[in-house]
Design a protein around this motif. Sequence first.
Motif, mmCIF file in Angstrom:
data_model
loop_
_atom_site.group_PDB
_atom_site.id
_atom_site.type_symbol
_atom_site.label_atom_id
_atom_site.label_comp_id
_atom_site.label_asym_id
_atom_site.label_seq_id
_atom_site.Cartn_x
_atom_site.Cartn_y
_atom_site.Cartn_z
ATOM 1 N N ALA A 1 77.672 52.841 119.376
ATOM 2 C CA ALA A 1 76.268 52.453 119.528
ATOM 3 C C ALA A 1 75.852 52.437 120.989
ATOM 4 C CB ALA A 1 76.057 51.072 118.910
ATOM 5 N N HIS A 2 76.822 52.395 121.900
ATOM 6 C CA HIS A 2 76.532 52.340 123.333
ATOM 7 C C HIS A 2 76.544 53.725 123.983
ATOM 8 C CE1 HIS A 2 76.908 48.012 123.001
ATOM 9 N NE2 HIS A 2 78.119 48.145 122.494
ATOM 10 N N TYR A 3 76.707 54.780 123.158
ATOM 11 C CA TYR A 3 76.791 56.133 123.726
ATOM 12 C C TYR A 3 75.503 56.510 124.446
ATOM 13 C CZ TYR A 3 76.918 61.223 124.026
ATOM 14 O OH TYR A 3 76.872 62.522 124.480
ATOM 15 N N SER A 4 75.685 57.167 125.583
ATOM 16 C CA SER A 4 74.575 57.741 126.337
ATOM 17 C C SER A 4 75.044 59.081 126.892
ATOM 18 C CB SER A 4 74.157 56.798 127.475
ATOM 19 O OG SER A 4 73.458 57.497 128.481
ATOM 20 N N ARG A 5 74.329 60.141 126.579
ATOM 21 C CA ARG A 5 74.743 61.449 127.075
ATOM 22 C C ARG A 5 74.783 61.488 128.612
ATOM 23 N NH1 ARG A 5 75.174 66.806 125.135
ATOM 24 N NH2 ARG A 5 74.955 68.337 126.797
ATOM 25 N N PRO A 6 73.773 60.957 129.321
ATOM 26 C CA PRO A 6 73.861 60.936 130.794
ATOM 27 C C PRO A 6 75.100 60.183 131.297
ATOM 28 C CG PRO A 6 71.615 60.518 130.113
ATOM 29 C CD PRO A 6 72.450 60.483 128.868
ATOM 30 N N GLU A 7 75.428 59.059 130.670
ATOM 31 C CA GLU A 7 76.614 58.308 131.095
ATOM 32 C C GLU A 7 77.899 59.078 130.771
ATOM 33 O OE1 GLU A 7 76.525 54.403 129.449
ATOM 34 O OE2 GLU A 7 74.655 53.854 130.465
ATOM 35 N N GLU A 8 77.900 59.785 129.630
ATOM 36 C CA GLU A 8 79.055 60.606 129.283
ATOM 37 C C GLU A 8 79.230 61.740 130.282
ATOM 38 O OE1 GLU A 8 81.985 61.239 125.950
ATOM 39 O OE2 GLU A 8 81.142 59.665 127.200
ATOM 40 N N THR B 1 74.779 64.131 115.062
ATOM 41 C CA THR B 1 75.549 63.005 114.566
ATOM 42 C C THR B 1 75.229 62.774 113.095
ATOM 43 O OG1 THR B 1 73.843 61.379 115.103
ATOM 44 C CG2 THR B 1 75.453 61.901 116.834
ATOM 45 N N ARG B 2 76.101 62.053 112.428
ATOM 46 C CA ARG B 2 75.862 61.800 111.009
ATOM 47 C C ARG B 2 74.620 60.941 110.799
ATOM 48 N NH1 ARG B 2 81.044 58.099 109.182
ATOM 49 N NH2 ARG B 2 80.492 56.125 110.146
ATOM 50 N N ASP B 3 74.355 60.030 111.714
ATOM 51 C CA ASP B 3 73.157 59.198 111.581
ATOM 52 C C ASP B 3 71.889 60.034 111.734
ATOM 53 O OD1 ASP B 3 74.587 56.836 111.145
ATOM 54 O OD2 ASP B 3 74.835 56.496 113.295
ATOM 55 N N ALA B 4 71.919 61.000 112.662
ATOM 56 C CA ALA B 4 70.752 61.871 112.852
ATOM 57 C C ALA B 4 70.512 62.729 111.617
ATOM 58 C CB ALA B 4 70.949 62.746 114.082
ATOM 59 N N LEU B 5 71.586 63.211 111.007
ATOM 60 C CA LEU B 5 71.453 64.017 109.788
ATOM 61 C C LEU B 5 70.865 63.181 108.650
ATOM 62 C CD1 LEU B 5 74.865 65.919 109.937
ATOM 63 C CD2 LEU B 5 72.603 66.942 110.248
#
Length: 474
Positions: free
Chosen positions: A231-238, A419-423
Motif C-alpha cells: 500500500a506504500h508503493y510509489s513509482r518515483p520512490e521505487e 496491478t490486480r487492484d487496478a484490473l
Amino acid sequence: MKAALTRRRARGTLLRHIMISFTNISGAEEIGANCYLLEMDGTRIILDSGMHPKREGLAAMPDFDSMEPNSVEAVFLSHSHLDHLGTLPVLQEKQPAADVFMTPAAAALSEVMLHNSVNVMSSKRLDLGIVEYPFFTHNDLDRLSDAWHAKSCNEVFRVGFRQNVLATFYDAGHILGSAGVMLEGESGHTVFYTGDVQFEDQSMIPGADFPESGVDTLIMECTRGGFQRSAHYSRPEEMVRFGKAIAETLERGGAVLIPVFAIGKSQEMLFNIHRFKQQGVIPANTPVYFGGLSAKVSLLYDRFAGLTRRHDHEFKLKEEIKTMPLPRKGKAPLVCSPGNIYVVSSGMMTENTLSNVMAEQVLPHEKNAILFVGYADPDSPAGQLRAAPAGELVKMRPKGQPVRRNCTVDCFDFSGHATRDALVNYAVKLNPRQVVLVHGDPDAVEWMHDTLSARMPDSTIIAPVPGQRYTFES
C-alpha cells in the motif's frame, strides 16, 4: 449504444437466439500460448496466437487442430511479445482466409520478433533435436506479413466475411504498439479484449487509454492477480531506490546486470539509466552495454516516437544515449567487467541468453549486483535465482556448474502489467455482463475470480477451462 439498441429492435426476435461464444484454445490454464476463439453472430475471430514460453516443439502451440480449415475470418494481435505472437504464421497457414489486424507499431515489431524467433528455433533444432522447428521460415514470414492489416488506435473498421463486426483498437500502455480491441457484433453485443495492459504511466509510455463504458463481455488479463503490491508503493520512490542500488554497486567497484525483455523493459531501463546520469545519481561516463535484439527494437521505438502515445515525442534513444555494443554470439568472449552496467535479455534469464550466460560471471562476486525490474516466472532461471538466499549454490543451466550466489540480488516493481487492484477496479467500472479471465497462473486467476465475484454479484465471472466453449446471449 443507442444505434445498437435500434438495430437490435429492428431485427426482431431472431437476434435473441444469436450467441456469443468464447473458447480458450491456448491449451493451458496459465500464462502460455495465448490464443482465444471468439464467435460473434456467426463470425469466427481469433484473439492472439502465442507460443508457450515453457514448452518446446508442437507442445508450445495453441490447439489449432480444434478449428476447421478456413473457418476463421479475422485474427487480432494485441501486441508483439511471443506468448501472444509466436505462432501467428502457423495460424495464417492453417487459416489462409482470415484477415490479420494489429497496430502499425505492432506490425513492425512483430516482423523483428518473428524473424528472431526463426533463428532461435533453428538453433534449438540443432541443439535439442526438435525436428518440427522452425515452425516457419524467413521466406514464409516475408510472404505472410504482407497480408497483415495495420490499423491505428481509435480507428473503426469492419471485419468478417460479411463485414458484420465493428472493430476498434485502444492503446494498452503495455509496450510499443500494444492494444486492446473492442468488437461489436450486428446484434449490438460488445466484447472488449484487454490483451496485456498497464494503466499506470511508464517512463516512456503513458498508461492505457481504454474505453470506460459500453462493454457487455470483458476478456481481461490476470498476470499480477497473485501479487499484492504494498500500500506504500510509489513509482518515483521505487525509481530512487533503483538508482541508489546501481550507484552503490558502481561505488564499491562492482558490475550491474539488469535482465530485461527485448521489447519494453530494455527501452525503459535504458531511458532511466540515461536519466540517472543526467541527474548525477551515477557517473555520466559509466559504460552501458546494450545490443542484440533489444537494440533492433529500440530503433523501432525511435521510428514510432512521433506516431504513438509518448511522454516525449522528440526523445530518440539512439540519438540521446551512448551505449557500448555487446559482442556477437560466437564472435568474441562475453566478459563482465567491474564498473559497467549490462542491460541484456532475456528478462527471465532463459538458458543460453546473454543474461543467463553473464549471471554465472556476476553471481560469485560480492561487489556485483543483479537487479530485476519486471516479471519472472517462478520456474524460470530468473525466478529461481530471485528465490535463492545469499550464499546458496545456484544452477543457471541444467548442464552448467553450480555457482554460489554471493552478489546482491534485488527486485524492483516496474511492471508493464496492471496491478490486480487496478484490473478489478477497471472491471467494476465497466460493469459488463460477463468477465472472462485469461493470461494468469492458477493462483492469479483464482484471486481475480473470487474478488470480482464478490464485488460484481450481478455479473458472470468465468475462469475458462482450456477447450471448453462458453456461450453468452447477445
